[in-house]
Design a protein around this motif. Structure first.
Motif, short mmCIF file in Angstrom:
data_model
loop_
_atom_site.label_atom_id
_atom_site.label_comp_id
_atom_site.label_asym_id
_atom_site.label_seq_id
_atom_site.Cartn_x
_atom_site.Cartn_y
_atom_site.Cartn_z
N LEU A 210 -21.98 72.78 7.89
CA LEU A 210 -20.63 72.44 7.46
C LEU A 210 -20.23 73.20 6.22
CD1 LEU A 210 -20.54 68.57 8.02
CD2 LEU A 210 -19.29 70.32 9.28
N ALA A 211 -21.14 73.33 5.28
CA ALA A 211 -20.84 74.04 4.05
C ALA A 211 -20.59 75.52 4.31
CB ALA A 211 -21.97 73.86 3.04
N GLY A 212 -21.26 76.08 5.31
CA GLY A 212 -21.14 77.50 5.60
C GLY A 212 -20.06 77.82 6.62
N THR A 213 -19.33 76.83 7.12
CA THR A 213 -18.30 77.06 8.12
C THR A 213 -17.13 77.80 7.49
OG1 THR A 213 -18.92 75.03 9.25
CG2 THR A 213 -16.77 75.94 9.78
N PRO A 214 -16.80 79.00 8.01
CA PRO A 214 -15.68 79.74 7.44
C PRO A 214 -14.35 79.10 7.80
CG PRO A 214 -16.59 80.92 9.31
CD PRO A 214 -17.45 79.72 9.09
N GLY A 215 -13.41 79.19 6.91
CA GLY A 215 -12.09 78.62 7.13
C GLY A 215 -11.56 78.05 5.83
N TRP A 216 -10.57 77.19 5.94
CA TRP A 216 -9.93 76.60 4.78
C TRP A 216 -9.85 75.10 4.99
CZ3 TRP A 216 -8.75 80.97 7.25
CH2 TRP A 216 -8.74 82.15 6.51
N ASN A 217 -9.87 74.34 3.89
CA ASN A 217 -9.73 72.90 4.00
C ASN A 217 -9.21 72.33 2.69
OD1 ASN A 217 -12.07 71.93 2.27
ND2 ASN A 217 -13.12 73.30 3.68
N ASP A 218 -8.79 71.08 2.77
CA ASP A 218 -8.37 70.32 1.61
C ASP A 218 -8.61 68.86 1.94
OD1 ASP A 218 -7.39 69.83 -0.93
OD2 ASP A 218 -5.29 70.10 -0.40
N ALA A 219 -8.82 68.06 0.92
CA ALA A 219 -9.08 66.64 1.12
C ALA A 219 -8.49 65.83 -0.01
CB ALA A 219 -10.58 66.39 1.22
N PHE A 220 -8.12 64.61 0.31
CA PHE A 220 -7.63 63.67 -0.69
C PHE A 220 -7.86 62.27 -0.14
CE2 PHE A 220 -4.24 61.03 -2.58
CZ PHE A 220 -4.62 61.16 -3.91
#
Length: 120
Positions: free
Chosen positions: A19-29
């Motif tokens: 999961l940590a190495g999965t390329p892409g973009w994310n955001d959380a709140f």
């Protein structure tokens, strides 16, 4: 340490690394999370909890003539929702949180800062 604990630790460690190495973009709140894969082909927004909070992603694609801008995808309570465009890739997105009222309508609050996977 038992064999079960060792195997469990290895499996969990591998899953976290993946999961940590999965390329892409994310955001959380809070309990909301939005992800976009490296190819920017789709957007996924999730709500990890069934409660009185709602989450959505507001996004644009990189096609200047797409008439459906801005796009919006909402996460169902305790689940995920996805969206994509036939005519472009995800260019920018924002994660938004809202309060679900007694009438089941969502009063949307502020959105987080924009994330630009497609560049500005």
């Amino acid at each position: 340490m038992s064999v079960t604990l060792v195997v469990g630790a290895l499996v969990l460690g591998s899953a976290r690394a993946a999961l940590a190495g999965t390329p892409g973009w994310n955001d959380a709140f809070g309990d909301g999370r939005v992800t976009v894969p490296a190819d920017r082909s789709m957007i996924k927004v999730c709500d990890a909890k069934v409660d009185n909070l709602a989450y959505k992603a507001v996004w644009h694609n990189d096609n200047p003539i797409d008439a459906r801008k801005p796009f919006e995808v909402r996460a169902p309570q305790g689940g995920c929702g996805t969206d994509s465009s036939l005519f472009g890739s995800v260019k920018v997105f924002k994660l938004c949180q809202g309060q679900i009222g007694t009438d089941k309508r969502v009063k949307w609050g502020a959105c987080r800062a924009a994330v630009w996977p497609g560049g500005r």
